[in-house]
Design a protein around this motif. Structure first.
Motif, PDB file in Angstrom:
ATOM      1  N   ARG A 277       0.853  -1.185   0.000  1.00 58.97           N
ATOM      2  CA  ARG A 277       0.000   0.000   0.000  1.00 58.97           C
ATOM      3  C   ARG A 277       0.891   1.237   0.000  1.00 58.97           C
ATOM      4  O   ARG A 277       1.952   1.257   0.638  1.00 58.97           O
ATOM      5  CB  ARG A 277      -0.940   0.002   1.194  1.00 58.97           C
ATOM      6  N   PRO A 278       0.476   2.290  -0.712  1.00 62.30           N
ATOM      7  CA  PRO A 278       1.335   3.474  -0.862  1.00 62.30           C
ATOM      8  C   PRO A 278       1.555   4.256   0.418  1.00 62.30           C
ATOM      9  O   PRO A 278       2.528   5.001   0.532  1.00 62.30           O
ATOM     10  CB  PRO A 278       0.589   4.312  -1.916  1.00 62.30           C
ATOM     11  N   ASP A 279       0.656   4.115   1.399  1.00 62.27           N
ATOM     12  CA  ASP A 279       0.776   4.906   2.622  1.00 62.27           C
ATOM     13  C   ASP A 279       1.422   4.133   3.765  1.00 62.27           C
ATOM     14  O   ASP A 279       1.394   4.577   4.920  1.00 62.27           O
ATOM     15  CB  ASP A 279      -0.601   5.404   3.059  1.00 62.27           C
ATOM     16  N   ALA A 280       2.017   2.973   3.468  1.00 59.74           N
ATOM     17  CA  ALA A 280       2.534   2.111   4.538  1.00 59.74           C
ATOM     18  C   ALA A 280       3.598   2.811   5.367  1.00 59.74           C
ATOM     19  O   ALA A 280       3.588   2.755   6.609  1.00 59.74           O
ATOM     20  CB  ALA A 280       3.088   0.815   3.936  1.00 59.74           C
ATOM     21  N   LEU A 281       4.548   3.490   4.738  1.00 64.16           N
ATOM     22  CA  LEU A 281       5.630   4.141   5.476  1.00 64.16           C
ATOM     23  C   LEU A 281       5.084   5.254   6.364  1.00 64.16           C
ATOM     24  O   LEU A 281       5.508   5.405   7.520  1.00 64.16           O
ATOM     25  CB  LEU A 281       6.677   4.700   4.506  1.00 64.16           C
ATOM     26  N   ASN A 282       4.147   6.034   5.845  1.00 57.58           N
ATOM     27  CA  ASN A 282       3.569   7.118   6.646  1.00 57.58           C
ATOM     28  C   ASN A 282       2.829   6.570   7.863  1.00 57.58           C
ATOM     29  O   ASN A 282       2.899   7.142   8.959  1.00 57.58           O
ATOM     30  CB  ASN A 282       2.615   7.953   5.791  1.00 57.58           C
ATOM     31  N   LEU A 283       2.115   5.458   7.674  1.00 56.62           N
ATOM     32  CA  LEU A 283       1.364   4.868   8.780  1.00 56.62           C
ATOM     33  C   LEU A 283       2.290   4.310   9.857  1.00 56.62           C
ATOM     34  O   LEU A 283       2.021   4.461  11.057  1.00 56.62           O
ATOM     35  CB  LEU A 283       0.438   3.773   8.258  1.00 56.62           C
ATOM     36  N   VAL A 284       3.377   3.672   9.434  1.00 52.39           N
ATOM     37  CA  VAL A 284       4.355   3.169  10.404  1.00 52.39           C
ATOM     38  C   VAL A 284       4.964   4.323  11.179  1.00 52.39           C
ATOM     39  O   VAL A 284       5.100   4.279  12.415  1.00 52.39           O
ATOM     40  CB  VAL A 284       5.459   2.356   9.692  1.00 52.39           C
ATOM     41  N   GLN A 285       5.343   5.366  10.469  1.00 52.52           N
ATOM     42  CA  GLN A 285       5.970   6.527  11.100  1.00 52.52           C
ATOM     43  C   GLN A 285       5.033   7.167  12.117  1.00 52.52           C
ATOM     44  O   GLN A 285       5.443   7.486  13.244  1.00 52.52           O
ATOM     45  CB  GLN A 285       6.365   7.537  10.023  1.00 52.52           C
ATOM     46  N   SER A 286       3.763   7.355  11.742  1.00 53.63           N
ATOM     47  CA  SER A 286       2.806   7.997  12.652  1.00 53.63           C
ATOM     48  C   SER A 286       2.493   7.108  13.852  1.00 53.63           C
ATOM     49  O   SER A 286       2.329   7.596  14.982  1.00 53.63           O
ATOM     50  CB  SER A 286       1.519   8.349  11.901  1.00 53.63           C
ATOM     51  N   THR A 287       2.446   5.778  13.658  1.00 48.58           N
ATOM     52  CA  THR A 287       2.180   4.848  14.754  1.00 48.58           C
ATOM     53  C   THR A 287       3.294   4.910  15.797  1.00 48.58           C
ATOM     54  O   THR A 287       3.034   4.954  17.015  1.00 48.58           O
ATOM     55  CB  THR A 287       2.032   3.417  14.221  1.00 48.58           C
ATOM     56  N   LEU A 288       4.520   4.937  15.335  1.00 49.96           N
ATOM     57  CA  LEU A 288       5.655   5.018  16.257  1.00 49.96           C
ATOM     58  C   LEU A 288       5.676   6.375  16.964  1.00 49.96           C
ATOM     59  O   LEU A 288       5.960   6.458  18.169  1.00 49.96           O
ATOM     60  CB  LEU A 288       6.962   4.800  15.491  1.00 49.96           C
ATOM     61  N   HIS A 289       5.381   7.432  16.208  1.00 50.41           N
ATOM     62  CA  HIS A 289       5.412   8.772  16.784  1.00 50.41           C
ATOM     63  C   HIS A 289       4.363   8.912  17.893  1.00 50.41           C
ATOM     64  O   HIS A 289       4.644   9.492  18.963  1.00 50.41           O
ATOM     65  CB  HIS A 289       5.154   9.807  15.683  1.00 50.41           C
ATOM     66  N   GLN A 290       3.160   8.378  17.654  1.00 55.21           N
ATOM     67  CA  GLN A 290       2.097   8.468  18.655  1.00 55.21           C
ATOM     68  C   GLN A 290       2.442   7.701  19.937  1.00 55.21           C
ATOM     69  O   GLN A 290       1.984   8.057  21.024  1.00 55.21           O
ATOM     70  CB  GLN A 290       0.795   7.928  18.070  1.00 55.21           C
ATOM     71  N   ALA A 291       3.286   6.667  19.800  1.00 53.14           N
ATOM     72  CA  ALA A 291       3.699   5.892  20.971  1.00 53.14           C
ATOM     73  C   ALA A 291       4.947   6.466  21.631  1.00 53.14           C
ATOM     74  O   ALA A 291       5.449   5.905  22.615  1.00 53.14           O
ATOM     75  CB  ALA A 291       3.956   4.444  20.561  1.00 53.14           C
ATOM     76  N   GLY A 292       5.464   7.579  21.078  1.00 53.09           N
ATOM     77  CA  GLY A 292       6.648   8.211  21.655  1.00 53.09           C
ATOM     78  C   GLY A 292       7.939   7.483  21.346  1.00 53.09           C
ATOM     79  O   GLY A 292       8.945   7.667  22.050  1.00 53.09           O
ATOM     80  N   LEU A 293       7.928   6.685  20.290  1.00 50.69           N
ATOM     81  CA  LEU A 293       9.141   5.940  19.914  1.00 50.69           C
ATOM     82  C   LEU A 293       9.902   6.687  18.830  1.00 50.69           C
ATOM     83  O   LEU A 293       9.302   7.277  17.918  1.00 50.69           O
ATOM     84  CB  LEU A 293       8.763   4.541  19.406  1.00 50.69           C
TER      85      LEU A 293
END
Length: 340
Positions: A277-293
């Motif tokens: 999926r084209p948004d996979a990298l953005n979703l991974v980045q935002s998921t980590l950011h929201q968890a403070g990683l």
């Protein structure tokens, strides 16, 4: 297609070390079959047993219906074997070496000169034929080694790491030649630890790890079995295992993530298999950011054979190579080589 080689439950031990554990392979006539794995995986031992250069401790090997255990001479007549280490007499010319090889194979005398001329031309060695082998480059020596393996017109060509140590140009020449032989109907078995080589050449591949077959199929099907794309990320240049495990648990909950593997050999990087999926990298980045990683690096690619190896073993082929080097005992290896 008919079966050219059948290996069933092959086992081989060196003292306390088990080099091959119940390896079973079916190789069809007219295909290139690749055996992929790091040093110490059991590739060379498997080939040496196949070529009757070593007696297995258990299992069966048949070459075109001939048992390698009960009729090794018959099997040798069907095989051409090119070892990993080029063993050529630098004081002979290329033609003289092939004449010696022809005598060892008991080729009919009238056929020797035409056959030598044929294989020299086939491998682009005609202009080098009467020069001393000591003056050959590494690529020319490998081609001469191939010529020697083909001299007696075998049905099956067996190659142990055929392009190791060669430059890109020489490697390409060998690849093109092997494809040409396959088009002519020859069965080829090759071992390699070069992922791109097996991916480019092999119709079927078996991946070995510590003497065991961990996967076997076409390269395309093995990669498709993983599904989707691969994402590789690092939280930090060198991530603590606790932090990597936290990210692993978090990313595993995403519905489009199929698996997350921590790779200790790469600083506890994380390797994900995900839906394409084209948004996979953005979703991974935002998921980590929201968890403070944190996020040090992030990349997306299509699955490779290295990903197949990683999914099965938890480490990349390069990591396995480095680990194998660390486990090697050169003194013990020299002693073992003397016993062979």
């Amino acid at each position: 297609m008919t079966t050219a080689i059948s290996i069933q439950n092959l086992q081989k031990r060196y003292g306390e070390v088990t080099a091959v554990k119940n390896v079973s392979l079916e190789i069809q006539s007219g295909e290139i079959f690749g055996i992929l794995g790091p040093n110490g995986a059991g590739k060379t031992t498997t080939l040496r047993c196949l070529c009757t250069l070593m007696q297995p401790d258990a299992g069966t090997i048949e070459v075109m219906g001939i048992s390698a255990l009960s009729n090794p001479r018959g099997v040798r007549q069907k095989l051409g074997y090119v070892a990993q280490e080029v063993a050529l007499d630098k004081l002979l010319t290329g033609r003289e070496l092939l004449e010696l090889q022809a005598a060892l194979y008991h080729l009919p005398r009238p056929s020797i000169t035409p056959r030598i001329d044929e294989v020299l031309a086939l491998l682009g060695l005609t202009e080098w034929a009467d020069r001393l082998i000591g003056s050959y480059s590494g690529g020319l020596k490998k081609r001469l080694d191939l010529a020697a393996g083909l001299l007696h017109q075998p049905d099956i060509l067996v190659l142990d790491e055929p392009t190791v140590g060669l430059d890109i140009e020489s490697r390409t020449v060998v690849w093109q030649f092997l494809r040409q032989l396959r088009q002519q109907g020859m069965t080829i078995v090759l071992t390699s630890h070069y992922l791109e080589e097996v991916d480019a050449l092999a119709d079927h591949v078996a991946i070995l790890d510590r003497g065991t077959v961990i996967a076997a199929d076409t390269p395309t099907h093995l990669k498709h079995q993983l599904g989707g794309d691969r994402i590789t990320l690092k939280l930090r240049e060198f991530t603590a295992i606790e932090e990597a495990e936290q990210a692993q648990q978090l990313l595993t909950t995403l519905p489009w993530v199929h698996s997350v593997v921590i790779n200790p050999g790469q600083g506890n990087s994380l390797n994900l298999v995900v839906d394409a999926r084209p948004d996979a990298l953005n979703l991974v980045q935002s998921t980590l950011h929201q968890a403070g990683l944190p996020l040090f690096s992030l990349a997306q690619s299509k699955p490779s054979l290295d990903d197949v190896y990683l999914a099965a073993t938890g480490q990349t082929l390069m990591d396995a190579e480095l680990a194998a080097i660390g486990r090697r005992d050169p003194k013990a290896e020299r002693k073992q080589a003397m016993r062979r």
